[in-house]
Write an enzyme that holds these catalytic residues in place. Sequence first.
Site, PDB file in Angstrom:
ATOM      1  N   PRO A  15       0.854  -1.199   0.000  1.00  0.00           N
ATOM      2  CA  PRO A  15       0.000   0.000   0.000  1.00  0.00           C
ATOM      3  C   PRO A  15       0.883   1.239   0.000  1.00  0.00           C
ATOM      4  CG  PRO A  15       0.021  -1.036   2.173  1.00  0.00           C
ATOM      5  CD  PRO A  15       0.793  -1.936   1.264  1.00  0.00           C
ATOM      6  N   GLN A  68      -6.321  -1.676   3.059  1.00  0.00           N
ATOM      7  CA  GLN A  68      -5.562  -1.288   4.250  1.00  0.00           C
ATOM      8  C   GLN A  68      -6.284  -0.178   4.992  1.00  0.00           C
ATOM      9  OE1 GLN A  68      -1.846   1.112   4.637  1.00  0.00           O
ATOM     10  NE2 GLN A  68      -0.951  -0.805   5.385  1.00  0.00           N
ATOM     11  N   CYS A  98       3.039   3.164   9.266  1.00  0.00           N
ATOM     12  CA  CYS A  98       3.260   4.486   8.679  1.00  0.00           C
ATOM     13  C   CYS A  98       3.794   5.446   9.746  1.00  0.00           C
ATOM     14  CB  CYS A  98       1.971   5.041   8.085  1.00  0.00           C
ATOM     15  SG  CYS A  98       2.174   6.661   7.311  1.00  0.00           S
ATOM     16  N   LYS A 137       0.363  -4.844   9.085  1.00  0.00           N
ATOM     17  CA  LYS A 137       1.632  -4.411   8.496  1.00  0.00           C
ATOM     18  C   LYS A 137       2.320  -3.492   9.499  1.00  0.00           C
ATOM     19  CE  LYS A 137       3.721  -2.688   4.209  1.00  0.00           C
ATOM     20  NZ  LYS A 137       4.675  -1.715   4.742  1.00  0.00           N
ATOM     21  N   GLY A 210      10.593  -4.082   2.298  1.00  0.00           N
ATOM     22  CA  GLY A 210      11.608  -3.063   2.534  1.00  0.00           C
ATOM     23  C   GLY A 210      12.837  -3.205   1.652  1.00  0.00           C
ATOM     24  N   GLY A 211      12.988  -2.317   0.670  1.00  0.00           N
ATOM     25  CA  GLY A 211      14.218  -2.241  -0.108  1.00  0.00           C
ATOM     26  C   GLY A 211      14.481  -3.382  -1.069  1.00  0.00           C
ATOM     27  N   GLY A 231       7.555  -2.590  -2.783  1.00  0.00           N
ATOM     28  CA  GLY A 231       6.983  -1.254  -2.691  1.00  0.00           C
ATOM     29  C   GLY A 231       7.384  -0.410  -3.874  1.00  0.00           C
TER      30      GLY A 231
END
Length: 339
Positions: A15, A68, A98, A137, A210-211, A231
């Site tokens: 998201p 989400q 977030c 998440k 992540g990454g 992402g």
Amino acid sequence: MNSPVLPSRRLSVAPMMDWSDRHCRLFHRYISRHTWLYTEMVTTGAILYGDIARHLDFNQEEHPVALQLGGSEPAELALAAKRGQEWGYDEINLNCGCPSERVQKGAFGACLMAEPVLVADCVKAMRDVVDIDVTVKHRIGINDVDSYAFVRDFVGQISEAGCSTFIVHARNAILKGLSPKENREVPPLKYDYAYQLKKDFPALEIIINGGIKTSEEIDLHLLHVDGVMLGREAYHNPYLMTSFDARYYGDSSPAKTREEVVIAMLPYIRAQLQRFGDNGKGLKLNSITRHMLGLTFGLVGARAFRQTLSDTKKLAVGNPDLLLEALLKVKDANQGMSI
């Protein structure tokens, strides 16, 4: 009712605020048939007191698709989750990751990791009213709290409330002093924390985020966890996902070429502009095509493709055939080869 048989969450697209709207998700669906798609975070207030159709409408082709939610009041989250299920979503995901200060003012997002009892109550309240999966998440820590024990205890407590799927953004969230963009780049990645969660909670579904940028990286992560969530790379280099159906889901059906993806999108774009364009006063062509700028990433002519789709004068005309013009420049640059 949704089909009870859904692909696994082996691969998913995160998201992303201002990015993963319904136009973007449909575009991604034309590239991968099985990868899970997630909405932008939608607050409970937007669903309970706002224009629910504007926030929840999606294209049926998007399945499997997850909603989400952002919120911290169990009763409100339960109502919003119920409406999400009624709207046809396949999963409800709670945002506990977030780090933006705007989100913190609403007392949700990453700051919820400091309140696992509340998160557990939220999860239980949602699970009590929906039949679809409720997932979480989250980050691995907040501010300078970076011990593995923190995220282990968080996951353990939430799992006792009935959550069996955790999407782990393997960085800390810094709640003060870093922008959301910096929070995606500055705190170090600690993939081993997600790996250890899977070891400590083998019955849970652990998805890492992540990454992550390449299929080779995905393959390595899948040796340790159940799924990988992409992402920014999925957004900036979406055609990366064209191999996912065969590579991770065993679907040998031919993948669409980039040209076929564009052609598949054109009827949708025309219909959206006709319905919501309001003679140039409503939905703009750029609202959809902006998500497609990365389609030719890595190809000769990719820059010309992006420049054509970013030409304000041509966009103002509102003709979806602009995509074909942009595509032709890439084909010409590649001597007419199939792209």
